[in-house]
Scaffold this motif. Structure first.
Motif, PDB file in Angstrom:
ATOM      1  N   LYS A  41       0.830  -1.197   0.000  1.00  0.00           N
ATOM      2  CA  LYS A  41       0.000   0.000   0.000  1.00  0.00           C
ATOM      3  C   LYS A  41       0.868   1.252   0.000  1.00  0.00           C
ATOM      4  O   LYS A  41       0.601   2.206  -0.740  1.00  0.00           O
ATOM      5  N   ARG A  42       1.914   1.249   0.834  1.00  0.00           N
ATOM      6  CA  ARG A  42       2.796   2.414   0.897  1.00  0.00           C
ATOM      7  C   ARG A  42       3.530   2.617  -0.425  1.00  0.00           C
ATOM      8  O   ARG A  42       3.743   3.763  -0.859  1.00  0.00           O
ATOM      9  N   THR A  43       3.916   1.526  -1.070  1.00  0.00           N
ATOM     10  CA  THR A  43       4.590   1.630  -2.370  1.00  0.00           C
ATOM     11  C   THR A  43       3.669   2.258  -3.407  1.00  0.00           C
ATOM     12  O   THR A  43       4.085   3.146  -4.169  1.00  0.00           O
ATOM     13  N   VAL A  44       2.407   1.820  -3.432  1.00  0.00           N
ATOM     14  CA  VAL A  44       1.443   2.361  -4.393  1.00  0.00           C
ATOM     15  C   VAL A  44       1.224   3.851  -4.151  1.00  0.00           C
ATOM     16  O   VAL A  44       1.206   4.660  -5.094  1.00  0.00           O
ATOM     17  N   ILE A  45       1.090   4.228  -2.877  1.00  0.00           N
ATOM     18  CA  ILE A  45       0.885   5.639  -2.545  1.00  0.00           C
ATOM     19  C   ILE A  45       2.109   6.466  -2.937  1.00  0.00           C
ATOM     20  O   ILE A  45       1.991   7.549  -3.521  1.00  0.00           O
ATOM     21  N   THR A  46       3.289   5.945  -2.623  1.00  0.00           N
ATOM     22  CA  THR A  46       4.531   6.672  -2.929  1.00  0.00           C
ATOM     23  C   THR A  46       4.711   6.857  -4.425  1.00  0.00           C
ATOM     24  O   THR A  46       5.043   7.953  -4.904  1.00  0.00           O
ATOM     25  N   VAL A  47       4.490   5.793  -5.182  1.00  0.00           N
ATOM     26  CA  VAL A  47       4.624   5.888  -6.640  1.00  0.00           C
ATOM     27  C   VAL A  47       3.554   6.820  -7.208  1.00  0.00           C
ATOM     28  O   VAL A  47       3.803   7.576  -8.150  1.00  0.00           O
ATOM     29  N   GLY A  48       2.358   6.800  -6.609  1.00  0.00           N
ATOM     30  CA  GLY A  48       1.304   7.720  -7.043  1.00  0.00           C
ATOM     31  C   GLY A  48       1.694   9.170  -6.820  1.00  0.00           C
ATOM     32  O   GLY A  48       1.467  10.031  -7.676  1.00  0.00           O
ATOM     33  N   LEU A  49       2.292   9.452  -5.656  1.00  0.00           N
ATOM     34  CA  LEU A  49       2.785  10.806  -5.386  1.00  0.00           C
ATOM     35  C   LEU A  49       3.897  11.174  -6.370  1.00  0.00           C
ATOM     36  O   LEU A  49       3.970  12.314  -6.846  1.00  0.00           O
ATOM     37  N   GLY A  50       4.752  10.193  -6.658  1.00  0.00           N
ATOM     38  CA  GLY A  50       5.812  10.429  -7.632  1.00  0.00           C
ATOM     39  C   GLY A  50       5.257  10.731  -9.007  1.00  0.00           C
ATOM     40  O   GLY A  50       5.797  11.574  -9.740  1.00  0.00           O
ATOM     41  N   PHE A  51       4.152  10.053  -9.363  1.00  0.00           N
ATOM     42  CA  PHE A  51       3.513  10.307 -10.655  1.00  0.00           C
ATOM     43  C   PHE A  51       3.026  11.751 -10.742  1.00  0.00           C
ATOM     44  O   PHE A  51       3.187  12.406 -11.779  1.00  0.00           O
ATOM     45  N   MET A  52       2.466  12.257  -9.649  1.00  0.00           N
ATOM     46  CA  MET A  52       2.009  13.641  -9.628  1.00  0.00           C
ATOM     47  C   MET A  52       3.187  14.590  -9.839  1.00  0.00           C
ATOM     48  O   MET A  52       3.100  15.560 -10.597  1.00  0.00           O
ATOM     49  N   GLY A  53       4.307  14.291  -9.152  1.00  0.00           N
ATOM     50  CA  GLY A  53       5.488  15.126  -9.312  1.00  0.00           C
ATOM     51  C   GLY A  53       6.054  15.059 -10.718  1.00  0.00           C
ATOM     52  O   GLY A  53       6.462  16.075 -11.285  1.00  0.00           O
ATOM     53  N   GLY A  54       6.086  13.853 -11.297  1.00  0.00           N
ATOM     54  CA  GLY A  54       6.580  13.703 -12.665  1.00  0.00           C
ATOM     55  C   GLY A  54       5.699  14.419 -13.668  1.00  0.00           C
ATOM     56  O   GLY A  54       6.197  15.078 -14.595  1.00  0.00           O
ATOM     57  N   TRP A  55       4.383  14.293 -13.492  1.00  0.00           N
ATOM     58  CA  TRP A  55       3.455  14.967 -14.401  1.00  0.00           C
ATOM     59  C   TRP A  55       3.614  16.475 -14.312  1.00  0.00           C
ATOM     60  O   TRP A  55       3.625  17.178 -15.324  1.00  0.00           O
ATOM     61  N   PHE A  56       3.767  16.973 -13.081  1.00  0.00           N
ATOM     62  CA  PHE A  56       3.945  18.411 -12.891  1.00  0.00           C
ATOM     63  C   PHE A  56       5.242  18.883 -13.544  1.00  0.00           C
ATOM     64  O   PHE A  56       5.299  19.952 -14.158  1.00  0.00           O
ATOM     65  N   ALA A  57       6.298  18.072 -13.439  1.00  0.00           N
ATOM     66  CA  ALA A  57       7.590  18.446 -14.020  1.00  0.00           C
ATOM     67  C   ALA A  57       7.525  18.482 -15.539  1.00  0.00           C
ATOM     68  O   ALA A  57       8.207  19.293 -16.179  1.00  0.00           O
ATOM     69  N   THR A  58       6.685  17.608 -16.137  1.00  0.00           N
ATOM     70  CA  THR A  58       6.570  17.612 -17.602  1.00  0.00           C
ATOM     71  C   THR A  58       5.926  18.894 -18.104  1.00  0.00           C
ATOM     72  O   THR A  58       6.168  19.305 -19.245  1.00  0.00           O
ATOM     73  N   LEU A  59       5.099  19.527 -17.275  1.00  0.00           N
ATOM     74  CA  LEU A  59       4.451  20.777 -17.685  1.00  0.00           C
ATOM     75  C   LEU A  59       5.470  21.880 -17.925  1.00  0.00           C
ATOM     76  O   LEU A  59       5.220  22.814 -18.690  1.00  0.00           O
TER      77      LEU A  59
END
Length: 336
Positions: free
Chosen positions: A3-21
């Motif tokens: 569960k923690r891995t999924v949450i962490t990777v999900g947060l990372g996805f938000m950061g990666g998506w924001f960085a692509t902007l």
């Protein structure tokens, strides 16, 4: 942990998506890294399962290996100037780092492990065997890793306009399944042979073997970006459970060491590139103490031979492992 891995990777996805902007270099890796690191320091419990992290490293090894050609290895004999520079650089990092961290009053033995130029995992394993304080060692290496990877990516942004993954956006074809099946076998074989970083070097060897057998394959872009994402989230999550007071207390020394490492590496790379035909950025990536996977990825997206970069990092890792008992004896703290 799942569960923690999924949450962490999900947060990372938000950061990666924001960085692509903002079209940041290596957006999915660095955006993920800084998002997870920031939230970890704010008290959010983060973490990436080691199996997931190693799988991402294996995929990147496979991805990089697919771009290695046997005829490029002929250049090994021409790399001795940067190998010699790496040996000098390693000595400067150990001496300078020991002086820096000794001023932090963490103890002479801990100062040795804090000053390891690269290979955070190896430093922690060896420090644990020597009864070192893993808290300070982990914080110093985490700060070094974040600073060096960010600095290397920043430098890369001046030399490349876009990151070309040269991978297929389509679904996996039959020819793509072969390396995915061979990679775990090579990973296992590398572990059996006790090769350093088996999860990276094993799949990389698998990719290189298949590529040099004449198979034209590439991993889908989504798979590669997912590996970048997990790698960034994993590095950022190393700050989970770390208090700001600890970061402030140890941070100034860790960041000082990281900046010292970057400046000295840049000077050494400039000297080597000035007197040889080796490119400045290639030598820089071969010297700076970032993770092997991270530096190889940055080299690959910049069109630099990843074999050149990886070979220097692996040689340094082996030397550090063999030199550890001697270094501990020198500081009067024998390995127990």
């Amino acid at each position: 942990m799942l569960k923690r891995t999924v949450i962490t990777v999900g947060l990372g996805f938000m950061g990666g998506w924001f960085a692509t902007l903002f079209s940041l270099p290596l957006a999915w890796m660095l955006g993920s890294l800084f998002m997870v690191m920031g939230l970890s320091l704010m008290g959010v419990k983060t973490g990436v399962d080691k199996r997931v992290h190693r799988t991402a490293i294996a995929l990147l090894g496979l991805f990089i290996g697919s771009r290695i050609q046997a005829d490029e290895l002929v250049g090994l004999v021409l790399w001795y100037p940067s190998v010699l520079a790496m040996l000098v650089y390693m000595g400067l990092m150990l001496i300078g780092g020991f002086w820096i961290f000794n001023r932090a009053s963490v103890g002479r033995m801990n100062a040795i492990f804090c000053s390891y130029p690269g290979s955070m995992n190896s430093a922690l394993v060896l420090a644990e065997r020597a009864n070192g304080d893993l808290r300070w060692i982990a914080i110093s290496h985490s700060l070094r890793l974040v600073t060096v990877v960010s600095g290397a990516a920043f430098v890369a942004s001046f030399f490349v306009d876009d990151v070309a993954l040269a991978s297929s956006p389509s679904a996996l074809a039959l020819v793509d399944i072969l390396p995915l099946l061979l990679a775990p076998l090579c990973w296992w074989l590398a572990r059996l042979l006790r090769i350093p970083l088996p999860e990276f070097l094993g799949p990389m060897a698998a990719g290189a073997i298949i590529a040099n057998l004449g198979f034209d394959y590439s991993l889908p872009t989504g798979v590669v970006l997912a590996a970048f994402l997990v790698l960034g989230a994993s590095v950022g999550s190393r700050f989970s459970g770390t208090q700001w007071s600890q970061v402030v207390s140890m941070g100034r020394y860790g960041i000082t060491f990281a900046l010292f490492a970057l400046v000295v590496a840049a000077l050494m790379a400039w000297l080597v590139s000035s007197f040889t035909q080796l490119a400045f950025v290639a030598v820089l990536l071969a010297l700076i103490p970032g993770g092997v996977g991270e530096m190889a990825v940055i080299a690959m997206v910049m069109g630099i031979d990843p074999v050149y970069v990886v070979s220097h990092h692996i040689l340094r890792l082996l030397l550090l492992i063999f030199m550890t008992p001697l270094m501990l004896r020198i500081v009067n703290q024998p390995l127990k």
